[in-house]
Every structure is written in structure tokens, then in C-alpha cells.
Motif scaffolding. Structure first.
Motif, mmCIF file in Angstrom:
data_model
loop_
_atom_site.group_PDB
_atom_site.id
_atom_site.type_symbol
_atom_site.label_atom_id
_atom_site.label_comp_id
_atom_site.label_asym_id
_atom_site.label_seq_id
_atom_site.Cartn_x
_atom_site.Cartn_y
_atom_site.Cartn_z
ATOM 1 N N SER A 66 21.631 51.111 67.520
ATOM 2 C CA SER A 66 22.886 51.967 67.672
ATOM 3 C C SER A 66 23.219 52.077 69.165
ATOM 4 O O SER A 66 24.181 52.074 69.841
ATOM 5 C CB SER A 66 23.078 53.040 66.909
ATOM 6 O OG SER A 66 23.178 52.624 65.553
ATOM 7 N N GLU A 67 22.090 52.652 69.750
ATOM 8 C CA GLU A 67 22.281 53.202 71.156
ATOM 9 C C GLU A 67 22.351 51.983 72.047
ATOM 10 O O GLU A 67 23.432 52.012 72.932
ATOM 11 C CB GLU A 67 21.097 54.006 71.538
ATOM 12 C CG GLU A 67 20.637 55.213 70.825
ATOM 13 C CD GLU A 67 19.016 56.103 71.111
ATOM 14 O OE1 GLU A 67 19.226 57.249 70.946
ATOM 15 O OE2 GLU A 67 18.455 55.298 71.700
ATOM 16 N N ALA A 68 21.444 50.907 71.880
ATOM 17 C CA ALA A 68 21.748 49.794 72.685
ATOM 18 C C ALA A 68 23.313 49.131 72.641
ATOM 19 O O ALA A 68 23.759 48.895 73.434
ATOM 20 C CB ALA A 68 20.690 48.809 72.270
ATOM 21 N N ARG A 69 23.944 48.992 71.349
ATOM 22 C CA ARG A 69 25.169 48.672 71.207
ATOM 23 C C ARG A 69 26.220 49.557 71.988
ATOM 24 O O ARG A 69 27.164 49.004 72.554
ATOM 25 C CB ARG A 69 25.411 48.564 69.518
ATOM 26 C CG ARG A 69 24.675 47.334 68.883
ATOM 27 C CD ARG A 69 24.619 47.337 67.540
ATOM 28 N NE ARG A 69 26.139 47.382 67.091
ATOM 29 C CZ ARG A 69 26.325 47.404 65.640
ATOM 30 N NH1 ARG A 69 25.384 47.535 64.868
ATOM 31 N NH2 ARG A 69 27.469 46.971 65.292
ATOM 32 N N VAL A 70 26.097 50.858 71.805
ATOM 33 C CA VAL A 70 27.028 51.753 72.422
ATOM 34 C C VAL A 70 26.831 51.648 73.870
ATOM 35 O O VAL A 70 27.557 51.700 74.757
ATOM 36 C CB VAL A 70 26.788 53.156 71.881
ATOM 37 C CG1 VAL A 70 27.416 54.290 72.668
ATOM 38 C CG2 VAL A 70 27.157 53.289 70.410
#
Length: 103
Positions: free
Chosen positions: A6-10
């Protein structure tokens, strides 16, 4: 320090050149296909580690820091910059509830 998916996508959404300099949570949800809660949790983690920061606007907008842009461009995360995922409500996404086993 490893990023969650999720952090990488954001962080990738915040670092893409085709998006504005700062994005709201709603815009990030549309860009990543994450829920608002997952997006906020990712932003909190990114903010805590200094990879993203909130601007002083209403509604709040978020942007990647220089360190965040360098991080997402490393080979391990570079695929997130080009990856496109359908939103969770898309007919192309598959949830466990929509998959039925034939008996």
C-alpha cells in the motif's frame, strides 16, 4: 526499510509526473485502487518515515518528498511507477465473495 504494498502504491502515485504536485486522499484512492482507510494508513507510514508530507491546504493534500521520489525509483519499487490496478469496485477486480466454487 521496506515499504508495504500500500505504501509503495501511494508513494508511486505521488511520484508520477502525470499527476499534480499534491493529491488528496480521494485522488490517491482513485489512482491506486486502495480504500480510504488503507490510503490513510499508508500516508501515515510514509509521513512517519519522511517519504511523504501533508501540505497545509483544506482539504489536506499530500506530496512525495525528494527522499520519497528517490526511494520509489529504486529497482525494487520501480515497477509500482508503471503498474496500473483497477479500483476495488471494478468488474475486473476479484474479491473472495465474488468467486464461487462449483460443487
Amino acid at each position: 526499510m521496506a515499504l508495504t504494498e500500500s505504501e509503495a502504491r501511494v508513494l508511486a502515485a505521488l511520484s508520477r509526473p502525470e499527476f499534480p504536485a499534491a493529491l488528496t486522499v480521494r485522488q490517491l484512492c482513485a489512482a491506486t485502487g486502495l480504500t480510504a482507510g488503507a490510503t490513510r494508513r499508508a500516508l501515515h507510514g510514509l509521513s512517519h518515515t519522511g517519504l511523504a508530507l501533508s501540505t497545509l491546504h483544506s482539504p489536506a493534500t499530500w506530496q512525495a518528498t525528494q527522499r520519497g521520489r528517490l526511494t520509489i525509483h529504486t529497482p525494487i519499487y520501480r515497477d509500482y511507477l508503471t503498474r496500473r490496478r483497477p479500483p476495488p469496485c471494478s468488474p475486473h477486480s476479484r474479491s473472495p465473495l465474488s468467486v464461487q466454487v462449483k460443487t
